[in-house]
Design a protein around this motif. Structure first.
Motif, PDB file in Angstrom:
ATOM      1  N   SER A   1      -6.900  13.730  14.902  1.00 56.38           N
ATOM      2  CA  SER A   1      -8.105  13.498  15.682  1.00 56.38           C
ATOM      3  C   SER A   1      -9.315  13.865  14.844  1.00 56.38           C
ATOM      4  O   SER A   1      -9.436  14.991  14.374  1.00 56.38           O
ATOM      5  CB  SER A   1      -8.056  14.372  16.939  1.00 56.38           C
ATOM      6  N   HIS A   2     -10.228  12.893  14.637  1.00 51.19           N
ATOM      7  CA  HIS A   2     -11.414  13.228  13.833  1.00 51.19           C
ATOM      8  C   HIS A   2     -12.361  14.132  14.618  1.00 51.19           C
ATOM      9  O   HIS A   2     -13.164  14.843  14.032  1.00 51.19           O
ATOM     10  CB  HIS A   2     -12.112  11.988  13.277  1.00 51.19           C
ATOM     11  N   LEU A   3     -12.232  14.140  15.959  1.00 52.61           N
ATOM     12  CA  LEU A   3     -13.027  15.092  16.740  1.00 52.61           C
ATOM     13  C   LEU A   3     -12.631  16.524  16.356  1.00 52.61           C
ATOM     14  O   LEU A   3     -13.477  17.397  16.186  1.00 52.61           O
ATOM     15  CB  LEU A   3     -12.809  14.835  18.232  1.00 52.61           C
ATOM     16  N   VAL A   4     -11.337  16.729  16.162  1.00 58.28           N
ATOM     17  CA  VAL A   4     -10.868  18.066  15.762  1.00 58.28           C
ATOM     18  C   VAL A   4     -11.345  18.400  14.341  1.00 58.28           C
ATOM     19  O   VAL A   4     -11.738  19.535  14.059  1.00 58.28           O
ATOM     20  CB  VAL A   4      -9.329  18.171  15.876  1.00 58.28           C
ATOM     21  N   THR A   5     -11.342  17.405  13.461  1.00 57.40           N
ATOM     22  CA  THR A   5     -11.828  17.653  12.095  1.00 57.40           C
ATOM     23  C   THR A   5     -13.300  18.075  12.119  1.00 57.40           C
ATOM     24  O   THR A   5     -13.712  18.974  11.387  1.00 57.40           O
ATOM     25  CB  THR A   5     -11.661  16.390  11.228  1.00 57.40           C
TER      26      THR A   5
ATOM     27  N   ILE B   1     -18.326   9.646  19.938  1.00 55.73           N
ATOM     28  CA  ILE B   1     -17.152   9.835  19.076  1.00 55.73           C
ATOM     29  C   ILE B   1     -15.972   9.089  19.706  1.00 55.73           C
ATOM     30  O   ILE B   1     -15.693   9.240  20.893  1.00 55.73           O
ATOM     31  CB  ILE B   1     -16.811  11.336  18.918  1.00 55.73           C
ATOM     32  N   VAL B   2     -15.335   8.265  18.903  1.00 55.78           N
ATOM     33  CA  VAL B   2     -14.240   7.437  19.410  1.00 55.78           C
ATOM     34  C   VAL B   2     -12.984   8.309  19.588  1.00 55.78           C
ATOM     35  O   VAL B   2     -12.588   9.021  18.665  1.00 55.78           O
ATOM     36  CB  VAL B   2     -13.950   6.285  18.419  1.00 55.78           C
TER      37      VAL B   2
ATOM     38  N   ASP C   1     -25.901  12.875  22.503  1.00 50.54           N
ATOM     39  CA  ASP C   1     -25.629  11.437  22.617  1.00 50.54           C
ATOM     40  C   ASP C   1     -24.654  10.967  21.537  1.00 50.54           C
ATOM     41  O   ASP C   1     -23.777  10.145  21.793  1.00 50.54           O
ATOM     42  CB  ASP C   1     -26.927  10.634  22.515  1.00 50.54           C
ATOM     43  N   ALA C   2     -24.834  11.505  20.329  1.00 50.38           N
ATOM     44  CA  ALA C   2     -23.945  11.095  19.238  1.00 50.38           C
ATOM     45  C   ALA C   2     -22.513  11.560  19.530  1.00 50.38           C
ATOM     46  O   ALA C   2     -21.555  10.786  19.369  1.00 50.38           O
ATOM     47  CB  ALA C   2     -24.435  11.661  17.908  1.00 50.38           C
TER      48      ALA C   2
ATOM     49  N   GLY D   1     -16.946  10.333  10.458  1.00 52.89           N
ATOM     50  CA  GLY D   1     -18.028   9.982  11.376  1.00 52.89           C
ATOM     51  C   GLY D   1     -17.492   9.626  12.747  1.00 52.89           C
ATOM     52  O   GLY D   1     -16.324   9.861  13.055  1.00 52.89           O
ATOM     53  N   LEU D   2     -18.364   9.009  13.569  1.00 52.21           N
ATOM     54  CA  LEU D   2     -18.030   8.706  14.961  1.00 52.21           C
ATOM     55  C   LEU D   2     -16.730   7.923  15.105  1.00 52.21           C
ATOM     56  O   LEU D   2     -15.968   8.116  16.046  1.00 52.21           O
ATOM     57  CB  LEU D   2     -19.156   7.878  15.596  1.00 52.21           C
ATOM     58  N   ASP D   3     -16.479   7.007  14.127  1.00 54.05           N
ATOM     59  CA  ASP D   3     -15.332   6.107  14.246  1.00 54.05           C
ATOM     60  C   ASP D   3     -14.120   6.583  13.445  1.00 54.05           C
ATOM     61  O   ASP D   3     -13.123   5.887  13.351  1.00 54.05           O
ATOM     62  CB  ASP D   3     -15.736   4.704  13.768  1.00 54.05           C
TER      63      ASP D   3
END
Ligand code: TYM
Length: 337
Positions: free
Chosen positions: A245-249, A229-230, A224-225, A198-200
């Motif tokens: 990086s969870h953004l990459v996931t 993303i942190v 917005d969500a 998730g975001l965190d």
């Protein structure tokens, strides 16, 4: 044919984790010509976590519209609401009678709640209902009533599928008289998205309040969500580590392998997080925008969805009846014929 079954609890709005972990693989399975699929809204399970009737009703509508928007074909798939199939609760009791209490003591969801209580210095079972404690048995009943071979789920449900297999094996051993009443189901897990963050960066989950909604709130809510993303504080131009990086996931869950490789190369070369978020938004919109359009059309007609669910429930009940009859007979509840 290969029977496939899965359900979603009606206690919130569907998020990207539900989509990639369960809905997308289930829809793909349903498109294969030899599959026979059962997809449902787990509204009895929702009662365990939610005592707000309006929320449960709204969530059911959102989840049903989500399944349909994602490509569920109600002609091919038996699509229903758990509480419209009373055979589920009947089988639930029959399974409860062969399930060891010690096994339920070890269920993750129950243990997590007792751990929180104990950490707060309270009685371990404070505020815990029998519904929460017996949750895995109800889930076993959902599954075993239809004897599916595959259950598409995210990693957080593996223990529940293992418990279902244990309950089924025990029942077969005690009452099967040589023939197997229940099929031992297998979890169908998509390895690379089994736990979507998730975001965190923690598992995307309603209970962590870190979800990205699939459709609710439209493109604006998605944007917005994504903005929330942190990320770390590296500036544009500084090389990023795309493997942590969870953004990459999240990107990877919706991209081809070539697109992911390209994205990682750019991050290593210093792509800024702001631009990376724009890229993620575009990628998600590629898949989500056409589905969102269908979703908005569907959700405006709850009565049509309700009619589909009624048809689905009738199909589900007719499918379940012969197995339940055999199970009752095996227990001595009805005369053998
Ligand atoms: P629920 O409603 O919590 O979640 C629905 C499905 O979404 C998956 N999921 C995820 N997958 C990947 N990453 C995530 N972050 C993520 N979050 C959720 C879940 O693993 C699940 O597959 N007990 C079930 C509902 C249920 C069920 C069943 C499922 C009831 N009876 C019978 C299968 C078969 C639940 O609460 O899922």
């Amino acid at each position: 044919s290969l029977r496939v079954l899965t359900g979603i609890t009606t206690s919130g709005t569907p998020h990207l984790g539900n989509y990639v972990g369960a809905i997308r693989p289930a829809i793909v399975a349903s498109q294969s010509p030899d599959s026979d699929c059962f997809f449902f809204m787990a509204d009895y399970h929702a009662l365990i976590k939610c005592d707000d009737p309006a929320r449960i009703e709204r969530s059911r509508l959102e989840i049903a519209a989500t399944w349909l928007a994602a490509g569920l074909d109600p002609e091919r798939v038996t699509f229903y609401r758990q509480s419209d199939v009373p055979e589920v609760t009947e089988l639930n009791w029959l399974l409860t009678c062969v399930t060891a209490k010690g096994q339920m003591n070890r269920a993750h969801a129950y243990k997590a709640s007792t751990d929180i209580n104990e950490a707060a210095g309270e009685d371990a079972d404070a505020g815990i209902t029998m519904g929460l404690f017996c949750y895995p048995i109800l889930m076993a009943a959902d599954i075993l009533l239809f004897n599916p071979h595959k259950v598409p789920v995210g990693r957080d449900q593996i223990q529940h599928i293992e418990m279902t297999r244990d309950v089924a094996a025990r029942f077969n051993h005690l009452f099967g008289q040589g023939s197997d009443l229940f099929v031992l189901p297998e979890a169908h897990i998509e390895e690379h998205v089994a736990t979507l963050p998730g975001l965190d960066g923690r598992k995307m989950s309603k209970s962590y309040d870190n979800t990205i909604p699939l459709f609710e709130g439209g493109a604006k809510a998605l944007k917005d969500a994504i903005a929330k993303i942190v990320t770390n504080s590296l500036l544009p131009g500084e090389p990023k580590d795309p493997d942590n990086s969870h953004l990459v996931t999240l990107f990877e869950a919706f991209a081809s392998s070539e697109e992911t490789a390209q994205f990682k190369t750019e991050l290593r070369a210093g792509l800024g997080w702001g631009d990376a978020k724009k890229r993620l938004l575009d990628l998600l919109e590629r898949d989500i925008a056409p589905m969102r359009k269908r979703y908005e059309a569907l959700i405006a007609h709850p009565e049509q969805i309700e009619a589909l669910l009624q048809t689905g429930a009738a199909k589900a009940r007719a499918t379940a009846a012969p197995l339940l009859k055999k199970v009752r007979e095996s227990l001595g509840l009805r005369p053998m014929q």
